[in-house]
Enzyme design. Structure first.
Site, PDB file in Angstrom:
ATOM      1  N   ASN A  10      97.390  85.534  50.247  1.00  0.00           N
ATOM      2  CA  ASN A  10      96.939  84.801  51.439  1.00  0.00           C
ATOM      3  C   ASN A  10      97.367  83.344  51.275  1.00  0.00           C
ATOM      4  O   ASN A  10      96.799  82.623  50.466  1.00  0.00           O
ATOM      5  CB  ASN A  10      95.408  84.914  51.539  1.00  0.00           C
ATOM      6  CG  ASN A  10      94.831  84.009  52.607  1.00  0.00           C
ATOM      7  OD1 ASN A  10      95.548  83.520  53.482  1.00  0.00           O
ATOM      8  ND2 ASN A  10      93.529  83.772  52.539  1.00  0.00           N
ATOM      9  N   TRP A  11      98.388  82.973  52.030  1.00  0.00           N
ATOM     10  CA  TRP A  11      98.918  81.603  51.877  1.00  0.00           C
ATOM     11  C   TRP A  11      98.040  80.548  52.546  1.00  0.00           C
ATOM     12  O   TRP A  11      98.286  79.358  52.383  1.00  0.00           O
ATOM     13  CB  TRP A  11     100.311  81.524  52.503  1.00  0.00           C
ATOM     14  CG  TRP A  11     101.394  82.146  51.676  1.00  0.00           C
ATOM     15  CD1 TRP A  11     101.259  82.793  50.481  1.00  0.00           C
ATOM     16  CD2 TRP A  11     102.799  82.161  51.990  1.00  0.00           C
ATOM     17  NE1 TRP A  11     102.486  83.229  50.034  1.00  0.00           N
ATOM     18  CE2 TRP A  11     103.446  82.849  50.936  1.00  0.00           C
ATOM     19  CE3 TRP A  11     103.565  81.673  53.049  1.00  0.00           C
ATOM     20  CZ2 TRP A  11     104.829  83.045  50.922  1.00  0.00           C
ATOM     21  CZ3 TRP A  11     104.938  81.878  53.037  1.00  0.00           C
ATOM     22  CH2 TRP A  11     105.560  82.553  51.982  1.00  0.00           C
ATOM     23  N   LYS A  12      97.088  80.984  53.350  1.00  0.00           N
ATOM     24  CA  LYS A  12      96.255  80.039  54.112  1.00  0.00           C
ATOM     25  C   LYS A  12      97.170  79.112  54.920  1.00  0.00           C
ATOM     26  O   LYS A  12      98.179  79.554  55.439  1.00  0.00           O
ATOM     27  CB  LYS A  12      95.322  79.268  53.178  1.00  0.00           C
ATOM     28  CG  LYS A  12      94.570  80.208  52.233  1.00  0.00           C
ATOM     29  CD  LYS A  12      93.445  79.543  51.539  1.00  0.00           C
ATOM     30  CE  LYS A  12      92.890  80.487  50.486  1.00  0.00           C
ATOM     31  NZ  LYS A  12      91.624  80.095  49.947  1.00  0.00           N
ATOM     32  N   HIS A  96      87.724  86.584  56.659  1.00  0.00           N
ATOM     33  CA  HIS A  96      87.813  85.740  55.460  1.00  0.00           C
ATOM     34  C   HIS A  96      86.679  84.713  55.489  1.00  0.00           C
ATOM     35  O   HIS A  96      86.308  84.230  56.558  1.00  0.00           O
ATOM     36  CB  HIS A  96      89.177  85.035  55.435  1.00  0.00           C
ATOM     37  CG  HIS A  96      89.446  84.350  54.128  1.00  0.00           C
ATOM     38  ND1 HIS A  96      88.904  83.131  53.811  1.00  0.00           N
ATOM     39  CD2 HIS A  96      90.184  84.724  53.057  1.00  0.00           C
ATOM     40  CE1 HIS A  96      89.303  82.791  52.595  1.00  0.00           C
ATOM     41  NE2 HIS A  96      90.083  83.736  52.117  1.00  0.00           N
ATOM     42  N   GLU A  98      86.578  81.682  54.869  1.00  0.00           N
ATOM     43  CA  GLU A  98      86.913  80.405  55.535  1.00  0.00           C
ATOM     44  C   GLU A  98      86.810  80.547  57.056  1.00  0.00           C
ATOM     45  O   GLU A  98      86.418  79.604  57.742  1.00  0.00           O
ATOM     46  CB  GLU A  98      88.312  79.940  55.093  1.00  0.00           C
ATOM     47  CG  GLU A  98      88.290  79.396  53.672  1.00  0.00           C
ATOM     48  CD  GLU A  98      89.605  79.463  52.935  1.00  0.00           C
ATOM     49  OE1 GLU A  98      90.658  79.649  53.568  1.00  0.00           O
ATOM     50  OE2 GLU A  98      89.572  79.341  51.695  1.00  0.00           O
ATOM     51  N   GLU A 167      85.267  89.200  48.060  1.00  0.00           N
ATOM     52  CA  GLU A 167      85.607  87.821  47.721  1.00  0.00           C
ATOM     53  C   GLU A 167      84.328  86.991  47.639  1.00  0.00           C
ATOM     54  O   GLU A 167      83.861  86.469  48.659  1.00  0.00           O
ATOM     55  CB  GLU A 167      86.514  87.225  48.798  1.00  0.00           C
ATOM     56  CG  GLU A 167      87.840  87.937  48.932  1.00  0.00           C
ATOM     57  CD  GLU A 167      88.949  86.987  49.366  1.00  0.00           C
ATOM     58  OE1 GLU A 167      89.955  86.942  48.663  1.00  0.00           O
ATOM     59  OE2 GLU A 167      88.789  86.289  50.371  1.00  0.00           O
ATOM     60  N   GLY A 173      89.003  79.612  45.506  1.00  0.00           N
ATOM     61  CA  GLY A 173      89.583  78.277  45.369  1.00  0.00           C
ATOM     62  C   GLY A 173      88.871  77.384  44.362  1.00  0.00           C
ATOM     63  O   GLY A 173      89.108  76.179  44.310  1.00  0.00           O
ATOM     64  N   SER A 212      90.042  83.212  42.909  1.00  0.00           N
ATOM     65  CA  SER A 212      90.613  82.594  41.708  1.00  0.00           C
ATOM     66  C   SER A 212      91.335  83.596  40.793  1.00  0.00           C
ATOM     67  O   SER A 212      91.276  83.480  39.566  1.00  0.00           O
ATOM     68  CB  SER A 212      89.533  81.832  40.934  1.00  0.00           C
ATOM     69  OG  SER A 212      89.063  80.745  41.718  1.00  0.00           O
TER      70      SER A 212
HETATM   71  C1  PEP Z   1      91.467  83.684  49.215  1.00  0.00           C
HETATM   72  O1  PEP Z   1      91.617  82.729  49.940  1.00  0.00           O
HETATM   73  O2  PEP Z   1      91.400  84.822  49.717  1.00  0.00           O
HETATM   74  C2  PEP Z   1      91.376  83.468  47.776  1.00  0.00           C
HETATM   75  C3  PEP Z   1      90.973  84.452  47.030  1.00  0.00           C
HETATM   76  O3  PEP Z   1      91.730  82.221  47.307  1.00  0.00           O
HETATM   77  P1  PEP Z   1      91.958  81.778  45.753  1.00  0.00           P
HETATM   78  O4  PEP Z   1      92.741  82.877  45.095  1.00  0.00           O
HETATM   79  O5  PEP Z   1      92.697  80.506  45.825  1.00  0.00           O
HETATM   80  O6  PEP Z   1      90.588  81.654  45.142  1.00  0.00           O
END
Ligand code: PEP
Length: 256
Positions: A10-12, A96, A98, A167, A173, A212
């Site tokens: 997931n590049w966001k 997600h 976010e 998640e 993050g 992470s």
């Molecule tokens: C995500 O945004 O789905 C995610 C898991 O981010 P990160 O790997 O940076 O924690």
């Protein structure tokens, strides 16, 4: 060997179309020939055509990070499932944390999106997970169960088109991933909820861990029996680190 592990990125809100092309020039040779894994990259909407063109013929898939639930209409700034399909998406990430936290998406909204995306033939990655406060209050299972039941309401008979990403919000993050055994415990719980919805369909769902994930911890997480893939944010932005995670998946897939 059973079903392939899903290694999803997931590049966001990162990278332009040009940066997308450069990424795949470096990434594709690194993952060529890897077996036992399905690799998916979810870039921002504007990068999707460049990404789809770059991965053509490689086996790597592209997906959206979100979509609207309507097919078309006066929804400024939004993109429909049909549009995602038209630019080569096979998957879409929905719910997600976010989106839930920063853009006010409720379980009801997420559910409408899930229904609409499935109708359009997209595979859905439904994200669920508790906040730190919820975990510390012992609410992890309650939160996850509610998000699953509401998010998948009305599509319980279509679980073969669904993947779930666990998640934990506190792990996204932050650099602090869940301990593999804690992830496994929640993944088992997720499978138990899905089994009650649809025993046969539940077997087809891959429950991914996200939060992470990096090359250093991917193997420990993916070696848990109920971890059927990973959803990777930050570490998917660098071709080398995302490829290293995919390679860890390919090693583990042989043992699963
Ligand atoms: C995500 O945004 O789905 C995610 C898991 O981010 P990160 O790997 O940076 O924690």
């Amino acid at each position: 060997m059973g079903e392939k592990l899903l290694i999803a990125g997931n590049w966001k809100m990162h990278k332009t179309p040009q940066e997308t092309r450069e990424y795949f020039e470096r990434f594709l040779p690194l993952v060529e020939g890897l077996e036992g894994v399905e690799i998916l990259v979810c870039p921002p909407f504007v990068d999707l055509p460049a990404a789809a063109e770059a991965v053509a013929g490689s086996g790597v898939k592209v997906g959206g990070q979100n979509c609207h639930y309507e097919k078309e209409g006066p929804y400024t700034g939004e993109v429909s499932p049909r549009m995602l399909r038209a630019v080569g998406c096979e998957f879409v990430i929905l719910g997600h944390s976010e989106r839930r936290r920063l853009f006010g998406e409720t379980d009801e909204v997420v559910n409408k999106k899930v229904v609409s995306a499935l109708e359009e033939g997209l595979r859905v990655i439904l994200c669920v997970g508790e906040t730190l406060e919820e975990r510390e209050s012992g609410l992890t299972f309650t939160v996850v169960e509610t998000q699953l039941k509401l998010g998948l309401s009305g599509v319980e008979d279509r679980l073969e088109m669904v993947e779930v990403a666990y998640e934990p919000v506190w792990a996204i993050g932050t650099g602090v991933a869940a301990r593999p055994e804690d992830a496994e415990e929640v993944h088992r719980f997720i499978y138990s909820v899905l089994e009650k919805m649809n025993p046969e369909g539940a077997k087809r769902v891959r429950v991914l861990y996200g939060g992470s994930v990096k090359p250093e911890n991917a193997e420990a997480l993916l070696s848990q029996p109920s971890v059927k893939g990973v959803l990777v944010g930050g570490a998917s932005l660098k071709p080398e680190s995302f490829a290293a995670i995919a390679a860890a998946g390919a090693r583990l897939a042989r043992l699963k």
